[in-house]
Design a protein around this motif. Structure first.
Motif, PDB file in Angstrom:
ATOM      1  N   GLU A 217      62.683 -18.126 -17.479  1.00 26.73           N
ATOM      2  CA  GLU A 217      63.760 -19.072 -17.198  1.00 26.73           C
ATOM      3  C   GLU A 217      63.529 -19.850 -15.904  1.00 26.73           C
ATOM      4  O   GLU A 217      64.156 -20.872 -15.683  1.00 26.73           O
ATOM      5  CB  GLU A 217      65.097 -18.333 -17.084  1.00 26.73           C
ATOM      6  N   VAL A 218      62.655 -19.337 -15.059  1.00 23.69           N
ATOM      7  CA  VAL A 218      62.406 -20.031 -13.788  1.00 23.69           C
ATOM      8  C   VAL A 218      61.696 -21.356 -14.072  1.00 23.69           C
ATOM      9  O   VAL A 218      60.693 -21.395 -14.782  1.00 23.69           O
ATOM     10  CB  VAL A 218      61.556 -19.162 -12.838  1.00 23.69           C
TER      11      VAL A 218
ATOM     12  N   THR B  71      57.611 -14.442  -3.770  1.00 28.02           N
ATOM     13  CA  THR B  71      58.491 -15.301  -2.972  1.00 28.02           C
ATOM     14  C   THR B  71      59.250 -16.335  -3.800  1.00 28.02           C
ATOM     15  O   THR B  71      60.222 -16.900  -3.327  1.00 28.02           O
ATOM     16  CB  THR B  71      57.695 -16.061  -1.889  1.00 28.02           C
ATOM     17  N   VAL B  72      58.783 -16.582  -5.019  1.00 31.40           N
ATOM     18  CA  VAL B  72      59.489 -17.576  -5.829  1.00 31.40           C
ATOM     19  C   VAL B  72      59.906 -17.004  -7.186  1.00 31.40           C
ATOM     20  O   VAL B  72      61.084 -16.966  -7.520  1.00 31.40           O
ATOM     21  CB  VAL B  72      58.641 -18.854  -6.048  1.00 31.40           C
ATOM     22  N   LEU B  73      58.910 -16.537  -7.944  1.00 33.82           N
ATOM     23  CA  LEU B  73      59.178 -16.145  -9.327  1.00 33.82           C
ATOM     24  C   LEU B  73      60.273 -15.083  -9.416  1.00 33.82           C
ATOM     25  O   LEU B  73      61.298 -15.266 -10.079  1.00 33.82           O
ATOM     26  CB  LEU B  73      57.879 -15.636  -9.966  1.00 33.82           C
ATOM     27  N   ILE B  74      60.088 -13.970  -8.726  1.00 35.68           N
ATOM     28  CA  ILE B  74      61.070 -12.884  -8.807  1.00 35.68           C
ATOM     29  C   ILE B  74      62.390 -13.255  -8.115  1.00 35.68           C
ATOM     30  O   ILE B  74      63.459 -13.092  -8.713  1.00 35.68           O
ATOM     31  CB  ILE B  74      60.464 -11.561  -8.273  1.00 35.68           C
TER      32      ILE B  74
ATOM     33  N   PHE C 282      63.090 -32.792  -7.413  1.00 36.04           N
ATOM     34  CA  PHE C 282      63.191 -32.120  -6.109  1.00 36.04           C
ATOM     35  C   PHE C 282      62.481 -30.764  -6.080  1.00 36.04           C
ATOM     36  O   PHE C 282      61.792 -30.449  -5.123  1.00 36.04           O
ATOM     37  CB  PHE C 282      64.657 -31.946  -5.686  1.00 36.04           C
ATOM     38  N   ASN C 283      62.687 -29.953  -7.143  1.00 34.46           N
ATOM     39  CA  ASN C 283      62.049 -28.641  -7.234  1.00 34.46           C
ATOM     40  C   ASN C 283      62.289 -27.777  -6.004  1.00 34.46           C
ATOM     41  O   ASN C 283      61.377 -27.117  -5.508  1.00 34.46           O
ATOM     42  CB  ASN C 283      60.536 -28.771  -7.480  1.00 34.46           C
ATOM     43  N   LEU C 284      63.523 -27.783  -5.539  1.00 33.79           N
ATOM     44  CA  LEU C 284      63.860 -26.874  -4.447  1.00 33.79           C
ATOM     45  C   LEU C 284      64.042 -25.466  -5.008  1.00 33.79           C
ATOM     46  O   LEU C 284      64.326 -25.288  -6.188  1.00 33.79           O
ATOM     47  CB  LEU C 284      65.153 -27.328  -3.771  1.00 33.79           C
ATOM     48  N   PHE C 285      63.871 -24.469  -4.130  1.00 36.15           N
ATOM     49  CA  PHE C 285      64.125 -23.088  -4.535  1.00 36.15           C
ATOM     50  C   PHE C 285      65.634 -22.890  -4.521  1.00 36.15           C
ATOM     51  O   PHE C 285      66.270 -22.935  -3.475  1.00 36.15           O
ATOM     52  CB  PHE C 285      63.420 -22.121  -3.590  1.00 36.15           C
TER      53      PHE C 285
END
Lengths: 221, 343
Positions: free
Chosen positions: A111-112, A133-136, B93-96
């Motif tokens: 879903e990410v 740092t991003v996926l999880i 944008f693709n911000l977290f």
């Protein structure tokens, strides 16, 4: 005496569920990550690995828990020295849950948004850094939801395991309800299982909502 | 100073039926302090091209010279290092989404293993720079599109890159926020002396920002020029189509009337754009000039305008054309079909 037995069985169930949940997530999450990375179009496409993992997971997920438990007896004996009992039952519970967890984690991780992962890569992240740092982190609410479902599933399976020598509340319910025809204890054990499931559901839901709120509007000026 | 040199870059995607040559031999270069625009309609291959520049997409062949090395031949580890010299911003944008504004901006620094206090200092500095200090602890979902893109710009600048890659950065924004983001990019080039490679399908963006512009079609750069010359005398139909404003749809609609007379596209640059040349020449050479379309474009370098006109059966057409040329007007003859289809 009855209270003591109830307490003992409840604790057994809690032990089985907690330890096997822990192991299944510990092993299932990396598998889920591996599936997401290796799938065609993933960040590290490895077609053969992905297909093999995918097939194995499907096979294990199609096995009914009761059958799987009997098949896993030798493994239980190897790991814990026994085939039955509370500690031994943790092994089949975890083995049954790992492929389930892997699949559910895979779905959550998928879903990410791919663009967000790209932003991470463009920032100079390694794949391993990107996972942590991003996926999880970005998938965390969905992952928590998946873990909730898993734990509830394991509670159900642990009751079933009780029937064939696993101990815990399921064992109690079978002994009193089926063999001794004392429905009172049966109802009590069922009630405790229901309360356990509700507790897990509530806690999981609460955590998930809190996590999701982070990514959403928290204040309005 | 040369920042980036791309030579003969190619990228092909294997599809079920046929191979798609998304980038089919593209060469260009970008200097320090320059905003280089790649413009084209969707499907022209510009997105693939820009993603090749920082190796998010591995090109099949060609060279990408950046910081003294050819990135196309480097290992993943080297590419990763060089990506830190190359910020990137995106259309969406693709911000977290689960990190605060501060953590988003700090991300490249964190990944690069910078010291904690340095990360914090730099992140706050950049959030100040984009004017969002109030939102340091906010999450992206709480921001408007324009604010999100500013955060993304700050994130892209975190490691002091030499080059910024902008992938349709304003395409998802309304006009007000587009203007805001554009002026911020302009400011960034001024303040940090970096270069920008910007891809867009909006001529407005190229107009407002770019020094040099390349037009892409079918994976190729079909035309490259400074933005003024491009507007003044576009050589390709695709370029004219991109330049054409909404005003021209009228002319296209009614172009069935274009039959007689020669049709020209007249490009006016700074000096000639404000003078009543047409009526002057019409009187002097006794020609009837029918104006089919026209627009004035305000560019970074000055104003340029164009008219599409037809000369109705006239007196001294030759003399009129000569006079136009002498007055610094760029003349491009168009066929009636050109005029109908691609004003």
């Amino acid at each position: 005496m009855m209270t003591l037995e109830l307490m003992k069985s409840t604790l057994e169930t809690l032990e089985m569920v907690t330890v096997s949940s822990l192991f299944s997530v510990l092993l299932g999450l990396p598998l889920g990550v591996l599936l997401v990375l290796s799938r065609p179009g993933g960040l590290r496409p490895r077609s053969a690995l992905y297909r093999a993992l995918d097939a194995i997971i499907n096979v294990f997920r199609s096995l009914p828990f009761l059958v799987l438990m009997i098949m896993v007896f030798p493994l239980s004996r190897l790991v814990t020295g026994r085939a039955t009992g509370t500690t031994a039952t943790i092994v089949p519970l975890a083995v049954a849950a790992i492929p389930f967890v892997a699949r559910i984690m895979e779905q959550s991780l998928l879903e990410v948004d791919g663009g967000v992962l790209e932003a991470g890569l463009a920032s100079g992240a390694k794949i391993s850094q990107l996972v942590w740092t991003v996926l999880i982190p970005e998938a965390l609410p969905a992952l928590v939801n998946g873990i909730t479902i898993t734990v509830i599933n394991i509670i159900g399976n642990s009751a079933m395991a009780g029937a064939i020598g696993g101990g815990g509340l399921g064992d109690l319910a079978v002994r009193y309800g089926l063999y001794r025809r004392e429905p009172f204890m049966l109802y009590i054990s069922v009630a405790i299982i229901i309360v356990l499931v509700q507790l897990v559901q509530w806690l999981g839901g609460y955590l998930e909502r809190r996590l999701r709120r982070d990514g959403k509007v928290t204040v309005s000026a | 100073m040369r920042l980036l040199t791309v030579k003969n870059l190619r990228k092909t995607f294997a599809q079920e039926k046929e191979a798609i040559h998304a980038v089919n031999g593209v060469s260009f270069h970008v200097d320090k302090g320059e905003i280089y625009g790649l413009i084209g309609l969707s499907g022209a291959g510009k997105s693939t091209l820009i993603r090749c520049l920082n190796l998010l997409e591995r090109p099949d062949s060609g060279e990408i010279w950046f910081d003294g090395i050819d990135l196309a031949t480097q290992s993943e580890a080297v590419v990763r290092e060089k990506r830190r010299e190359m910020g990137m911003i995106f259309q969406h944008f693709n911000l977290f989404m689960r990190k605060t504004v501060e953590d988003n901006v700090a991300y490249p620094l964190r990944i690069a293993g910078r010291e904690r206090h340095e990360i914090k200092k730099r992140a706050h500095e950049l959030i100040d720079y984009i004017g969002l200090s109030k939102y340091t602890r906010a999450y992206p979902a709480e921001l408007s599109g324009g604010q999100k893109q500013r955060v993304a710009i700050a994130r892209a600048l975190a490691l002091n890159p030499k080059l910024l890659l902008s992938d349709e950065a304003t395409s998802a924004l309304d006009p007000v926020n587009t203007e805001l983001v554009l002026s911020m990019l302009r400011q960034v080039v001024q303040d940090f002396g970096i270069g920008i490679v910007l891809i867009t399908h909006q001529m407005e963006v190229a107009k407002a920002l770019c020094g040099r512009v390349a037009v892409m079609e079918n994976g190729l750069i079909i035309e490259e020029n400074d933005v003024e010359t491009l507007f003044l005398s576009p050589k390709h139909q695709a370029t004219r189509r991109l330049i054409r404003g909404v005003e021209d749809t009228f002319a296209v609609k009614h172009s069935g009337a274009i039959t007689a007379g020669n049709i020209y596209r007249l490009g006016f640059r700074r000096e000639s754009v404000r003078r009543p040349l047409i009526s002057h020449i019409s009187r002097k050479y006794n020609v009837d000039i029918n104006i089919l379309a026209g627009d004035i474009n305000v560019l970074q370098t000055g104003d340029v305008g164009y008219l599409v006109v037809s000369f109705e059966d006239a007196g001294d057409e030759e003399g009129a054309l000569k006079a136009l040329r002498e007055n610094g007007v760029e003349l491009v003859p168009l066929t009636a079909e050109d005029a109908v289809n691609h004003l």
